[in-house]
Write a protein that holds these residues in place. Structure first.
Motif, short mmCIF file in Angstrom:
data_model
loop_
_atom_site.label_atom_id
_atom_site.label_comp_id
_atom_site.label_asym_id
_atom_site.label_seq_id
_atom_site.Cartn_x
_atom_site.Cartn_y
_atom_site.Cartn_z
N THR A 4 14.05 -0.74 -11.12
CA THR A 4 14.52 0.21 -10.11
C THR A 4 13.88 1.58 -10.27
N THR A 5 13.30 1.87 -11.44
CA THR A 5 12.62 3.15 -11.64
C THR A 5 11.15 3.08 -11.25
N GLY A 6 10.67 1.89 -10.80
CA GLY A 6 9.28 1.73 -10.41
C GLY A 6 8.36 1.31 -11.53
N VAL A 63 -6.05 -5.00 -9.59
CA VAL A 63 -4.98 -4.04 -9.28
C VAL A 63 -3.73 -4.81 -8.91
N ALA A 64 -2.60 -4.14 -8.96
CA ALA A 64 -1.35 -4.69 -8.42
C ALA A 64 -0.99 -3.90 -7.18
N ILE A 65 -0.43 -4.60 -6.21
CA ILE A 65 0.05 -3.97 -4.98
C ILE A 65 1.52 -4.34 -4.82
N VAL A 66 2.38 -3.33 -4.72
CA VAL A 66 3.81 -3.55 -4.49
C VAL A 66 4.10 -3.22 -3.03
N SER A 67 4.66 -4.18 -2.32
CA SER A 67 4.96 -4.00 -0.90
C SER A 67 6.47 -4.04 -0.68
N CYS A 68 6.99 -3.02 -0.01
CA CYS A 68 8.43 -2.96 0.31
C CYS A 68 8.60 -2.71 1.80
N MET A 69 9.66 -3.25 2.35
CA MET A 69 10.12 -2.84 3.67
C MET A 69 11.15 -1.73 3.46
N THR A 70 11.08 -0.70 4.30
CA THR A 70 12.00 0.42 4.15
C THR A 70 12.23 1.05 5.52
N LYS A 71 12.68 2.28 5.55
CA LYS A 71 12.86 2.99 6.82
C LYS A 71 12.31 4.40 6.69
N VAL A 108 5.76 -0.21 3.35
CA VAL A 108 5.07 0.69 2.42
C VAL A 108 4.42 -0.16 1.33
N ASN A 109 3.09 -0.01 1.19
CA ASN A 109 2.33 -0.70 0.15
C ASN A 109 1.83 0.32 -0.87
N PRO A 127 15.40 2.68 0.93
CA PRO A 127 15.51 1.48 0.09
C PRO A 127 14.18 0.74 -0.03
N CYS A 128 14.07 -0.12 -1.05
CA CYS A 128 12.94 -1.03 -1.19
C CYS A 128 13.47 -2.43 -0.92
N ILE A 129 13.19 -2.94 0.28
CA ILE A 129 13.75 -4.22 0.73
C ILE A 129 12.68 -5.30 0.69
N ALA A 130 13.07 -6.48 0.21
CA ALA A 130 12.18 -7.65 0.17
C ALA A 130 10.84 -7.33 -0.47
#
Length: 204
Positions: free
Chosen positions: A101-103, A136-144, A153-154, A179-182
């Motif tokens: 949760t802290t990234g 590299v790593a890519i973290v993808s989240c759905m947010t608002k 957001v990637n 939020p970071c969704i899915a």
């Protein structure tokens, strides 16, 4: 010697005195056999996340497998969350990692290489190898967004060394949206900019 008769009042006083003495003796007897009282226990320590405490660090994702890019997900035609697949199919031997949760992001991949069973890879003679020096790593989240509209957001990490055998360890800090969704985690190539290309993603 003359016998003296007790008055009714004296009889009552003697009876009450004897009764009180009996009660006191009973109390003393119980006190001697009763177990000692346990000392009072201090209050339970505050749990992480309680008022006044720092929020607990929890795992958003914790995984022990990743799926390598197969056809038809190679190239931009079937990009996932805006991230195209590598130009050729890949395979992976093992992977594990977590996102908190802290990234905090930690990923280990083993044997992430070009698929030796693919015809195009066989023709290129690169099967079973990794031609990319850095992953590299890519973290993808759905947010608002600020207006409350849905958005994607990637977040891409810095490059980390990868061996020709496809082994790499990624340890990075990303700034997660709220939020970071899915969330989805990719491992791949920093090129093409700005999206990068994925060779493996969370899944099986």
């Amino acid at each position: 010697m003359k016998n003296r008769l007790l008055s009714p009042l004296s009889s009552v006083i003697l009876f009450l005195s004897a009764f009180l003495v009996g009660i006191m003796l009973s109390v003393l007897a119980v006190a001697q056999v009763a177990p000692p009282m346990a000392p009072a226990q201090p209050g339970a320590p505050a749990q992480p996340g309680a008022p006044g405490m720092a929020p607990a660090v929890l795992n958003i994702l914790e995984f022990q497998t990743m799926a390598a890019v197969p056809r038809p997900f190679t190239g931009p035609m079937h990009a996932i969350r805006g991230v195209p697949g590598g130009g050729l199919p890949w395979m992976i031997a093992a992977a594990n990692g977590k996102l908190t949760t802290t990234g905090r992001l930690e990923i280990t991949v083993t044997g992430l290489v070009l698929d030796p069973t693919d015809q195009a890879v066989m023709q290129a003679g690169t099967g079973g190898t990794n031609p990319i020096p850095n992953f590299v790593a890519i973290v993808s989240c759905m947010t608002k967004d600020a207006m409350g509209n849905a958005e994607m957001v990637n977040m891409m990490t810095a490059p980390f060394p990868a061996t020709a055998a496809g082994n790499a360890k990624i340890e990075a800090q990303v700034e997660l949206p709220k939020p970071c969704i899915a969330p989805i985690i990719f491992v791949g190539n920093p090129e093409p900019a700005p999206t990068g290309a994925w060779f493996a993603t969370t899944g099986h």
